[in-house]
Design a protein around this motif. Structure first.
Motif, PDB file in Angstrom:
ATOM      1  N   MET A   1       1.834   5.120   0.722  1.00 26.16           N
ATOM      2  CA  MET A   1       1.575   5.955   1.895  1.00 26.16           C
ATOM      3  C   MET A   1       0.358   6.855   1.720  1.00 26.16           C
ATOM      4  O   MET A   1      -0.312   7.180   2.695  1.00 26.16           O
ATOM      5  CB  MET A   1       2.786   6.840   2.200  1.00 26.16           C
ATOM      6  N   GLU A   2       0.062   7.239   0.486  1.00 27.51           N
ATOM      7  CA  GLU A   2      -1.044   8.157   0.227  1.00 27.51           C
ATOM      8  C   GLU A   2      -2.391   7.448   0.108  1.00 27.51           C
ATOM      9  O   GLU A   2      -3.413   8.088  -0.052  1.00 27.51           O
ATOM     10  CB  GLU A   2      -0.792   8.926  -1.083  1.00 27.51           C
ATOM     11  N   SER A   3      -2.408   6.132   0.182  1.00 27.27           N
ATOM     12  CA  SER A   3      -3.641   5.374  -0.048  1.00 27.27           C
ATOM     13  C   SER A   3      -4.518   5.327   1.203  1.00 27.27           C
ATOM     14  O   SER A   3      -4.023   5.375   2.331  1.00 27.27           O
ATOM     15  CB  SER A   3      -3.319   3.952  -0.500  1.00 27.27           C
ATOM     16  N   PRO A   4      -5.830   5.202   1.016  1.00 26.56           N
ATOM     17  CA  PRO A   4      -6.730   5.072   2.173  1.00 26.56           C
ATOM     18  C   PRO A   4      -6.509   3.771   2.944  1.00 26.56           C
ATOM     19  O   PRO A   4      -6.697   3.733   4.157  1.00 26.56           O
ATOM     20  CB  PRO A   4      -8.126   5.126   1.568  1.00 26.56           C
ATOM     21  N   GLU A   5      -6.075   2.720   2.264  1.00 28.30           N
ATOM     22  CA  GLU A   5      -5.805   1.448   2.943  1.00 28.30           C
ATOM     23  C   GLU A   5      -4.638   1.592   3.915  1.00 28.30           C
ATOM     24  O   GLU A   5      -4.669   1.071   5.027  1.00 28.30           O
ATOM     25  CB  GLU A   5      -5.491   0.336   1.932  1.00 28.30           C
ATOM     26  N   TYR A   6      -3.593   2.312   3.497  1.00 24.19           N
ATOM     27  CA  TYR A   6      -2.442   2.553   4.360  1.00 24.19           C
ATOM     28  C   TYR A   6      -2.883   3.296   5.622  1.00 24.19           C
ATOM     29  O   TYR A   6      -2.516   2.914   6.738  1.00 24.19           O
ATOM     30  CB  TYR A   6      -1.385   3.361   3.606  1.00 24.19           C
ATOM     31  N   ASP A   7      -3.684   4.345   5.436  1.00 28.62           N
ATOM     32  CA  ASP A   7      -4.179   5.113   6.586  1.00 28.62           C
ATOM     33  C   ASP A   7      -5.018   4.241   7.513  1.00 28.62           C
ATOM     34  O   ASP A   7      -4.932   4.356   8.735  1.00 28.62           O
ATOM     35  CB  ASP A   7      -5.009   6.303   6.109  1.00 28.62           C
ATOM     36  N   HIS A   8      -5.825   3.372   6.929  1.00 30.92           N
ATOM     37  CA  HIS A   8      -6.690   2.483   7.714  1.00 30.92           C
ATOM     38  C   HIS A   8      -5.855   1.571   8.619  1.00 30.92           C
ATOM     39  O   HIS A   8      -6.115   1.462   9.817  1.00 30.92           O
ATOM     40  CB  HIS A   8      -7.552   1.651   6.764  1.00 30.92           C
ATOM     41  N   TYR A   9      -4.866   0.915   8.050  1.00 30.46           N
ATOM     42  CA  TYR A   9      -4.037   0.003   8.849  1.00 30.46           C
ATOM     43  C   TYR A   9      -3.138   0.759   9.819  1.00 30.46           C
ATOM     44  O   TYR A   9      -2.943   0.330  10.957  1.00 30.46           O
ATOM     45  CB  TYR A   9      -3.197  -0.895   7.943  1.00 30.46           C
ATOM     46  N   ALA A  10      -2.564   1.883   9.398  1.00 30.35           N
ATOM     47  CA  ALA A  10      -1.657   2.642  10.257  1.00 30.35           C
ATOM     48  C   ALA A  10      -2.379   3.242  11.458  1.00 30.35           C
ATOM     49  O   ALA A  10      -1.793   3.407  12.528  1.00 30.35           O
ATOM     50  CB  ALA A  10      -0.972   3.746   9.455  1.00 30.35           C
ATOM     51  N   ALA A  11      -3.663   3.549  11.307  1.00 31.86           N
ATOM     52  CA  ALA A  11      -4.436   4.129  12.400  1.00 31.86           C
ATOM     53  C   ALA A  11      -4.984   3.071  13.356  1.00 31.86           C
ATOM     54  O   ALA A  11      -5.656   3.401  14.321  1.00 31.86           O
ATOM     55  CB  ALA A  11      -5.593   4.949  11.830  1.00 31.86           C
TER      56      ALA A  11
ATOM     57  N   TYR B   1       0.846  -1.187   0.000  1.00 31.81           N
ATOM     58  CA  TYR B   1       0.000   0.000   0.000  1.00 31.81           C
ATOM     59  C   TYR B   1       0.883   1.240   0.000  1.00 31.81           C
ATOM     60  O   TYR B   1       1.791   1.372   0.827  1.00 31.81           O
ATOM     61  CB  TYR B   1      -0.906   0.035   1.236  1.00 31.81           C
TER      62      TYR B   1
END
Length: 72
Positions: free
Chosen positions: A45-55, A43
């Protein structure tokens, strides 16, 4: 136990650095996701999936940093 299952259980019995040691997460910031079936997803870094897992949006997902290049 089938031969395939025996090989997979032996392979995943210990942790492997695999993509955590590559330049994708270390230098370019890509997220690497491994699921229980042994499948891998990358994923950006700019993807919504990355944000989902990182959060922490997925229960049971363990966040690990990319591996260092040098000893500190």
């Amino acid at each position: 136990m089938s031969r395939r299952a025996e090989i997979w259980s032996g392979l995943f019995a210990k942790k492997h650095p695999c993509l955590r040691a590559s330049m994708l997460p270390k230098r370019y910031g890509w997220g690497v996701h491994f699921n229980g079936e042994g499948r891998i997803a990358l994923y950006a870094m700019e993807s919504p999936e990355y944000d989902h897992y990182a959060a922490g949006g997925e229960p049971g997902v363990k966040l690990l940093d990319a591996m260092r290049s040098k000893r500190g």
